[in-house]
Design a protein around this motif. Structure first.
Motif, PDB file in Angstrom:
ATOM      1  N   TYR A   1      -4.843   3.257   6.098  1.00 43.90           N
ATOM      2  CA  TYR A   1      -3.646   2.519   5.706  1.00 43.90           C
ATOM      3  C   TYR A   1      -3.992   1.179   5.065  1.00 43.90           C
ATOM      4  O   TYR A   1      -3.146   0.583   4.387  1.00 43.90           O
ATOM      5  N   ALA A   2      -5.202   0.694   5.279  1.00 43.91           N
ATOM      6  CA  ALA A   2      -5.619  -0.562   4.645  1.00 43.91           C
ATOM      7  C   ALA A   2      -5.833  -0.401   3.139  1.00 43.91           C
ATOM      8  O   ALA A   2      -5.767  -1.383   2.401  1.00 43.91           O
ATOM      9  N   LYS A   3      -6.068   0.834   2.689  1.00 49.26           N
ATOM     10  CA  LYS A   3      -6.370   1.081   1.275  1.00 49.26           C
ATOM     11  C   LYS A   3      -5.085   1.377   0.501  1.00 49.26           C
ATOM     12  O   LYS A   3      -4.397   2.351   0.804  1.00 49.26           O
ATOM     13  N   PRO A   4      -4.761   0.571  -0.492  1.00 50.97           N
ATOM     14  CA  PRO A   4      -3.521   0.803  -1.259  1.00 50.97           C
ATOM     15  C   PRO A   4      -3.466   2.161  -1.935  1.00 50.97           C
ATOM     16  O   PRO A   4      -2.376   2.692  -2.162  1.00 50.97           O
ATOM     17  N   ASP A   5      -4.635   2.742  -2.266  1.00 52.34           N
ATOM     18  CA  ASP A   5      -4.649   4.018  -2.975  1.00 52.34           C
ATOM     19  C   ASP A   5      -4.902   5.199  -2.052  1.00 52.34           C
ATOM     20  O   ASP A   5      -5.197   6.303  -2.507  1.00 52.34           O
ATOM     21  N   SER A   6      -4.783   5.003  -0.750  1.00 50.48           N
ATOM     22  CA  SER A   6      -5.025   6.077   0.209  1.00 50.48           C
ATOM     23  C   SER A   6      -3.928   7.140   0.146  1.00 50.48           C
ATOM     24  O   SER A   6      -2.763   6.850  -0.161  1.00 50.48           O
TER      25      SER A   6
END
Length: 243
Positions: free
Chosen positions: A78-83
Motif C-alpha cells: 500500500y506504500a507504493k502508488p503503483d501497486s
C-alpha cells in the motif's frame, strides 16, 4: 509617594510576566466526524471479518462505508502508488483486489480511512515507521479528501498470545507462507503505530487493540474462519460510536 511608585512598578513587572507567558496549547487531534464516507483498507483477511459481521453490524451507518481488500496487501504494498493494491476495479488471481459496495455519497472522495496495516517481514520499529509513513503519504496522495486515518493492526490472538503452538518465527519469507504466520502482535509494531500517529497529530489516530475471542479451530495464518463474527462485533460497535 515612594510606596505608590513601588506598587506601580511591581504591577508593571507582573503584567510583563503575564504577557510573556504563553497561553496553554489546545491538544491537536484528528477530526472526530461525523464522516460522509469511510474507506476500510486492508488484507484479504480484513474482508473476511468485514463480511462476517462488521458491515452489517454498522446498522444505519453501512451506507457511509466501503472497503478495499487485497490479497498479500501488506503495508509495503500500500506504500507504493503503483501497486496492484490500488486498482480502481476488482482484480482476480493470486494478487486479487476486492472493492465492496461503495458509499452512498462521496465514494470517490472518502473523508476517513481505516487502514489495517500488517506484515510479518518488518521486524523492527524503524522498519514499521518507515513503511507506515510511506503508506500514509500514498493514502494522502491517492485520497486527498481524507481528513482522518485510523491505523489498525491485525486482529490479535486472545490476550495477544499465540495460536500456533510452536510460535513461528517472523522475518523473511513469512508474508507468503501461512505456516509461519500467527496473530501475535509484537510490541515494536504498537510502538511504530504510536510514533506515526504522533508525527501526524491532526490526521492519524490508532484504534484499540482488537482481539479474537478464541483461536480458530483450524489454524491457517490469520484467517479467523468461525471466529470472524465474534471478532468483528466489537469493531463494528466501536465505529458505531464514531460515525
Amino acid at each position: 509617594m515612594a510606596r505608590n511608585v513601588s506598587l506601580i512598578l511591581a504591577s508593571v513587572a507582573f503584567a510583563a510576566v503575564i504577557a510573556q507567558t504563553p497561553a496553554p496549547r489546545k491538544a491537536v487531534r484528528p477530526p472526530s466526524g461525523p464522516f460522509t464516507c469511510t474507506e476500510m483498507i486492508g488484507l484479504l483477511s480484513t474482508g473476511e471479518w468485514w463480511d462476517a459481521g462488521f458491515y452489517d453490524g454498522l446498522g444505519d451507518l453501512k451506507t457511509r462505508w466501503q472497503g478495499r481488500f487485497s490479497h498479500y496487501g501488506y503495508t509495503y504494498e500500500y506504500a507504493k502508488p503503483d501497486s496492484y493494491t490500488w486498482s480502481p476495479a476488482n482484480v482476480g488471481g493470486v494478487n486479487n483486489v476486492r472493492l465492496t459496495v461503495p458509499c452512498a455519497k462521496n465514494a470517490d472522495a472518502p473523508d476517513r480511512v481505516v487502514y489495517q496495516a500488517w506484515s510479518w517481514e518488518l521486524t523492527s520499529e524503524k522498519a514499521w515507521v518507515d513503511s507506515l509513513e510511506a503508506t500514509v503519504a500514498t493514502i494522502r496522495a491517492k485520497l486527498p479528501t481524507v481528513k482522518r486515518i485510523d491505523l489498525m493492526t491485525i486482529i490479535r490472538c486472545p490476550a495477544n498470545g499465540w495460536c500456533h503452538p510452536d510460535k513461528p518465527p517472523l522475518g523473511a519469507d513469512t508474508d507468503h507462507d501461512a505456516k509461519k504466520q500467527d496473530c501475535h502482535v509484537p510490541e515494536y509494531v504498537d510502538s511504530a503505530l504510536a510514533r506515526v500517529a504522533a508525527n501526524h497529530p491532526d490526521l492519524v489516530s490508532v484504534t484499540p487493540k482488537f482481539e479474537a475471542v478464541s483461536c480458530a479451530v483450524k489454524i491457517d495464518g490469520i484467517h479467523l474462519h468461525e471466529q470472524n463474527g465474534p471478532a468483528a462485533a466489537p469493531i463494528a460497535q466501536y465505529y458505531k460510536g464514531m460515525p
